[in-house]
Design an enzyme around this catalytic site. Structure first.
Site, PDB file in Angstrom:
ATOM      1  N   LYS A  70      -9.750 -15.291  -9.272  1.00 45.80           N
ATOM      2  CA  LYS A  70      -8.744 -15.937  -8.456  1.00 45.80           C
ATOM      3  C   LYS A  70     -10.806 -15.356  -7.223  1.00 45.80           C
ATOM      4  O   LYS A  70     -10.611 -16.249  -5.850  1.00 45.80           O
ATOM      5  CB  LYS A  70      -8.327 -15.096  -7.764  1.00 45.80           C
ATOM      6  CG  LYS A  70      -6.514 -15.766  -8.514  1.00 45.80           C
ATOM      7  CD  LYS A  70      -5.724 -15.356  -7.914  1.00 45.80           C
ATOM      8  CE  LYS A  70      -4.558 -16.166  -7.706  1.00 45.80           C
ATOM      9  NZ  LYS A  70      -3.209 -15.290  -7.461  1.00 45.80           N
ATOM     10  N   ASP A 107      -1.473 -18.973  -2.230  1.00 46.50           N
ATOM     11  CA  ASP A 107       0.343 -18.207  -3.035  1.00 46.50           C
ATOM     12  C   ASP A 107       0.807 -17.540  -1.786  1.00 46.50           C
ATOM     13  O   ASP A 107       2.416 -17.468  -1.691  1.00 46.50           O
ATOM     14  CB  ASP A 107      -0.739 -17.193  -3.445  1.00 46.50           C
ATOM     15  CG  ASP A 107      -0.829 -16.848  -5.072  1.00 46.50           C
ATOM     16  OD1 ASP A 107      -0.473 -17.756  -5.292  1.00 46.50           O
ATOM     17  OD2 ASP A 107      -1.447 -15.906  -4.922  1.00 46.50           O
TER      18      ASP A 107
HETATM   19  P1  NAP Z   1      -3.048  -6.015  -8.164  1.00 43.63           P
HETATM   20  O1  NAP Z   1      -4.165  -6.473  -7.594  1.00 43.63           O
HETATM   21  O2  NAP Z   1      -3.937  -4.940  -9.489  1.00 43.63           O
HETATM   22  O3  NAP Z   1      -2.375  -4.655  -7.678  1.00 43.63           O
HETATM   23  C1  NAP Z   1      -1.047  -3.931  -7.992  1.00 43.63           C
HETATM   24  C2  NAP Z   1      -0.720  -3.349  -7.151  1.00 43.63           C
HETATM   25  O4  NAP Z   1       0.594  -2.250  -7.530  1.00 43.63           O
HETATM   26  C3  NAP Z   1      -1.103  -2.176  -6.042  1.00 43.63           C
HETATM   27  O5  NAP Z   1      -0.582  -1.996  -4.981  1.00 43.63           O
HETATM   28  C4  NAP Z   1      -1.141  -1.375  -7.108  1.00 43.63           C
HETATM   29  O6  NAP Z   1      -1.045   0.030  -6.263  1.00 43.63           O
HETATM   30  C5  NAP Z   1       0.452  -1.400  -6.779  1.00 43.63           C
HETATM   31  N1  NAP Z   1       0.339   0.086  -8.709  1.00 43.63           N
HETATM   32  C6  NAP Z   1       0.866  -0.161  -9.682  1.00 43.63           C
HETATM   33  N2  NAP Z   1       0.917   0.300 -10.436  1.00 43.63           N
HETATM   34  C7  NAP Z   1       1.733   1.607  -9.368  1.00 43.63           C
HETATM   35  C8  NAP Z   1       1.997   2.505  -9.792  1.00 43.63           C
HETATM   36  N3  NAP Z   1       2.442   2.866 -10.688  1.00 43.63           N
HETATM   37  N4  NAP Z   1       2.912   3.391  -8.424  1.00 43.63           N
HETATM   38  C9  NAP Z   1       2.629   3.026  -7.445  1.00 43.63           C
HETATM   39  N5  NAP Z   1       1.520   1.747  -7.349  1.00 43.63           N
HETATM   40  C10 NAP Z   1       1.074   1.085  -7.903  1.00 43.63           C
HETATM   41  O7  NAP Z   1      -2.249  -6.870  -8.882  1.00 43.63           O
HETATM   42  P2  NAP Z   1      -1.239  -8.566  -7.363  1.00 43.63           P
HETATM   43  O8  NAP Z   1      -2.373  -9.394  -8.127  1.00 43.63           O
HETATM   44  O9  NAP Z   1      -1.565  -8.033  -6.969  1.00 43.63           O
HETATM   45  O10 NAP Z   1       0.374  -8.788  -8.588  1.00 43.63           O
HETATM   46  C11 NAP Z   1       1.119  -7.565  -8.354  1.00 43.63           C
HETATM   47  C12 NAP Z   1       2.849  -7.938  -8.674  1.00 43.63           C
HETATM   48  O11 NAP Z   1       2.839  -9.556  -8.487  1.00 43.63           O
HETATM   49  C13 NAP Z   1       2.554  -8.919 -10.702  1.00 43.63           C
HETATM   50  O12 NAP Z   1       3.592  -8.246 -11.008  1.00 43.63           O
HETATM   51  C14 NAP Z   1       2.118  -9.915  -9.669  1.00 43.63           C
HETATM   52  O13 NAP Z   1       2.087 -10.213 -11.929  1.00 43.63           O
HETATM   53  C15 NAP Z   1       3.216 -10.621  -9.600  1.00 43.63           C
HETATM   54  N6  NAP Z   1       3.135 -11.847  -8.394  1.00 43.63           N
HETATM   55  C16 NAP Z   1       3.837 -12.314  -8.440  1.00 43.63           C
HETATM   56  C17 NAP Z   1       3.094 -13.704  -7.991  1.00 43.63           C
HETATM   57  C18 NAP Z   1       4.980 -15.030  -8.185  1.00 43.63           C
HETATM   58  O14 NAP Z   1       4.367 -15.854  -8.364  1.00 43.63           O
HETATM   59  N7  NAP Z   1       6.037 -14.312  -8.668  1.00 43.63           N
HETATM   60  C19 NAP Z   1       2.556 -13.780  -7.998  1.00 43.63           C
HETATM   61  C20 NAP Z   1       1.135 -13.076  -7.596  1.00 43.63           C
HETATM   62  C21 NAP Z   1       1.721 -12.237  -8.136  1.00 43.63           C
HETATM   63  P3  NAP Z   1      -2.462   0.682  -6.426  1.00 43.63           P
HETATM   64  O15 NAP Z   1      -2.881  -0.150  -5.543  1.00 43.63           O
HETATM   65  O16 NAP Z   1      -2.277   2.503  -5.639  1.00 43.63           O
HETATM   66  O17 NAP Z   1      -3.485   0.803  -7.734  1.00 43.63           O
END
Ligand code: NAP
Length: 277
Positions: A70, A107
């Site tokens: 992306k 998004d």
């Molecule tokens: P990402 O860039 O990997 O970000 C992950 C986020 O989760 C970061 O803020 C991370 O914090 C936090 N996190 C992960 N493990 C953690 C823990 N053990 N304790 C505290 N914080 C934690 O992923 P993303 O692309 O933003 O996606 C995030 C979520 O949104 C995923 O579940 C994804 O499937 C979902 N999503 C859904 C849609 C939809 O259409 N519904 C679209 C996009 C994404 P740190 O920065 O501290 O690591």
């Protein structure tokens, strides 16, 4: 270049087998009797540019882009929308008849449309939004909430520096709060969003104290597997209106489908069931 008689679109990522997008777009193509196909495309980072160059000649009118491409794909587009620039990532490409590539990010649009459909009484201006998480998805959420007119965003993330970066990019309406303080700011929220991956099947639970949450707060989770996360369950028990994350996935697909296949698809219960099924 002439328009292809059988327009193709797809989703580029790696891995890609889990993607729900082929099911979703396939459903719409069938529903509207459109001659065209939408396919999953497993592509390595080293082949991304060559694949994008070849696709228009193969009959592709565009595609979605997902993890891990992306951000990287931004360098291969000829034109990028303002919202994609702000978010710093592209999830939708349009191949124009002149051979140029337009990059967009839908998004944030998907997030807000889902919120508006799932909680019709939701008003951006009602008060601050608390956003949990500062990853890739959070950037789209923050951009769209600010654009919708939310007066202030209280942003909190385990890794503080990531939240600070968002504050720098999006300005003074974003205020960063320490992750350990997350429970203490919930009472201020008119809108509460979980953008972390916590609560997702196979991951740890999101454990923040939710005692301060008011019943007037509209609560939404980006996680949609499970559909009703424990975070949403707790919010429901506190009397909040909740919105699950599946609708974001469905709504973000609408602008791409419309551009590629010339018909604006409707997100309805049948669409949800196809993707859930
Ligand atoms: P990402 O860039 O990997 O970000 C992950 C986020 O989760 C970061 O803020 C991370 O914090 C936090 N996190 C992960 N493990 C953690 C823990 N053990 N304790 C505290 N914080 C934690 O992923 P993303 O692309 O933003 O996606 C995030 C979520 O949104 C995923 O579940 C994804 O499937 C979902 N999503 C859904 C849609 C939809 O259409 N519904 C679209 C996009 C994404 P740190 O920065 O501290 O690591």
């Amino acid at each position: 270049m002439t328009l292809p008689s059988i327009p193709l679109a797809g989703v580029i990522g790696n891995p890609i087998a889990h993607s729900k997008s082929p099911l979703l777009h396939g459903h719409w193509l069938k529903t509207y009797g459109i001659t065209g196909h939408y396919v999953p495309l497993e592509v390595d980072a080293e082949h991304l540019e060559a694949v994008l160059k070849a696709m228009p000649q193969m009959g592709f009118v565009g595609c979605n882009v997902t993890i891990p491409h992306k951000e990287r794909v931004v360098q291969f587009v000829d034109q990028i929308t303002d919202r994609a620039t702000l978010i710093g990532a592209v999830n939708t490409l349009i191949f124009r008849p002149d051979g140029s590539i337009v990059g967009d990010n839908t998004d944030g649009y998907g997030f807000i449309e889902n919120l508006r459909h799932g909680a019709p009484e939701w008003q951006a201006e009602a008060g601050p939004a608390v956003v949990l998480g500062a990853g890739g998805a959070a950037r789209a959420v923050v951009a769209s909430l600010l654009d919708a007119g939310v007066p202030e965003i209280l942003l909190t993330n385990r890794t503080r520096v990531r939240a600070d970066r968002l504050r720098e990019d999006f300005g003074a309406r974003v205020k960063v709060v320490e992750w350990v303080q997350a429970g203490n700011i919930l009472e201020e929220a008119a809108t509460l969003v979980n953008t972390t991956s916590l609560g997702m099947a196979g991951k740890s639970e999101l454990r923040i104290p939710m005692d301060g949450l008011r019943s007037e707060t509209v609560v939404t989770d980006l996680v949609y597997n499970p559909l009703i996360t424990n975070f949403l369950k707790t919010a429901q028990e506190r009397g909040c209106v909740t919105v699950d994350g599946l609708g974001m996935l469905l709504h973000q697909a609408v602008p791409g489908f419309e551009r590629w296949f010339g018909r604006r698809p409707v997100v309805d219960e049948a669409t949800r069931q196809v993707v859930l099924g």
